[in-house]
Design an enzyme around this catalytic site. Structure first.
Site, PDB file in Angstrom:
ATOM      1  N   CYS A 133       5.276 -26.609 -32.743  1.00 49.98           N
ATOM      2  CA  CYS A 133       5.960 -26.424 -34.015  1.00 49.98           C
ATOM      3  C   CYS A 133       5.008 -25.883 -35.090  1.00 49.98           C
ATOM      4  O   CYS A 133       4.306 -24.908 -34.863  1.00 49.98           O
ATOM      5  CB  CYS A 133       6.593 -27.755 -34.414  1.00 49.98           C
ATOM      6  SG  CYS A 133       7.916 -27.628 -35.632  1.00 49.98           S
ATOM      7  N   HIS A 134       4.941 -26.538 -36.262  1.00 47.12           N
ATOM      8  CA  HIS A 134       4.054 -26.082 -37.324  1.00 47.12           C
ATOM      9  C   HIS A 134       2.578 -26.275 -36.984  1.00 47.12           C
ATOM     10  O   HIS A 134       1.710 -25.743 -37.680  1.00 47.12           O
ATOM     11  CB  HIS A 134       4.378 -26.818 -38.630  1.00 47.12           C
ATOM     12  CG  HIS A 134       5.687 -26.438 -39.230  1.00 47.12           C
ATOM     13  ND1 HIS A 134       6.854 -27.106 -38.946  1.00 47.12           N
ATOM     14  CD2 HIS A 134       6.028 -25.433 -40.077  1.00 47.12           C
ATOM     15  CE1 HIS A 134       7.853 -26.550 -39.610  1.00 47.12           C
ATOM     16  NE2 HIS A 134       7.388 -25.529 -40.301  1.00 47.12           N
ATOM     17  N   GLU A 164      12.811 -22.000 -40.071  1.00 46.31           N
ATOM     18  CA  GLU A 164      12.405 -22.356 -41.431  1.00 46.31           C
ATOM     19  C   GLU A 164      13.587 -22.189 -42.391  1.00 46.31           C
ATOM     20  O   GLU A 164      13.818 -23.025 -43.269  1.00 46.31           O
ATOM     21  CB  GLU A 164      11.237 -21.467 -41.863  1.00 46.31           C
ATOM     22  CG  GLU A 164      10.265 -22.110 -42.821  1.00 46.31           C
ATOM     23  CD  GLU A 164       9.472 -23.244 -42.205  1.00 46.31           C
ATOM     24  OE1 GLU A 164       9.897 -24.410 -42.359  1.00 46.31           O
ATOM     25  OE2 GLU A 164       8.429 -22.989 -41.593  1.00 46.31           O
TER      26      GLU A 164
END
Length: 224
Positions: A133-134, A164
């Protein structure tokens, strides 16, 4: 057996807001559950060390296995209250480094030279750099001994621009993962929003979103 280093954020809220963020809890607990049941020990580090906040939104998705780890004294103490500082870490003790997500990491993962050096040492020792993910934010600015971005010409994935937008955070985050990855020469790949998707290119293993966490862990374990 060498250990796996799990990287967590110290960021409590989105910049210039009073909206809470932090670690996306499942991206830590699901990964830890998979690797520990296969016999690997984990340690926890954060850019500043010490306290690690949990994104309150992530607790809505916590299942029994997540709560089991989250409520354990080991996780509370070593991950959330007393995570190591990068200066406490000997990278030669680890076979892999795993960057967890949660929006907070976009502020404290990208430009931490100590974590970058730890990652590069593990990688150069034949170990793995892993993210979900991030967490890809921790990989974006790592440079090799020649000064080239490590992700250059590498296939990777991470939280997408579409995801996002669907998360209503596009206007708040400091950058978009895909844009920086491409700018730094990576071959960014993606699947449908919020579907499990994992990419491996050599000793880099990356997952697109929270739903990719267990698959990321299993891909790493297959290699180990």
């Amino acid at each position: 057996m060498k250990k796996i280093l799990v990287v967590l954020t110290n960021i409590t809220r989105y910049a210039n807001t009073t909206e809470a963020t932090g670690l996306w809890i499942g991206e830590a607990t699901e990964f830890v559950e998979e690797v520990t049941k296969s016999g690997f020990e984990v340690d926890y580090v954060s850019p500043k060390g010490g306290f690690v906040p949990v994104d309150p939104r992530s607790m809505k998705y916590a299942d029994e296995s997540t709560f089991s780890i989250y409520e354990s004294e080991d996780f509370q103490n070593r991950a959330l209250r007393n995570s190591m500082q990068p200066s406490d870490v000997n990278p030669n003790d680890y076979i892999a480094i795993y960057y967890t997500g949660g929006h907070g990491v976009m502020w404290d993962f990208p430009n931490n030279p100590e974590l970058q050096q730890i990652s590069l040492t593990i990688y150069n020792n034949g170990g793995y750099i892993v993210s979900v993910c991030h967490g890809i934010a921790g990989l974006l600015n790592i440079k090799d001994k020649n000064g080239d971005y490590l992700i250059r010409n590498k296939k990777i994935t991470g939280f997408t621009t579409t995801e996002e937008i669907l998360s209503t955070k596009k206007s708040i985050v400091p950058f978009l993962n895909k844009d920086i990855a491409i700018e730094h020469g990576a071959i960014f790949q993606k699947a449908r929003a919020f579907r499990s998707f994992v990419v491996q290119d050599g000793n880099l293993i990356t997952g697109q979103n929270p739903f990719s966490t267990r698959e990321v862990a299993k891909k790493l374990l297959t290699n180990l």
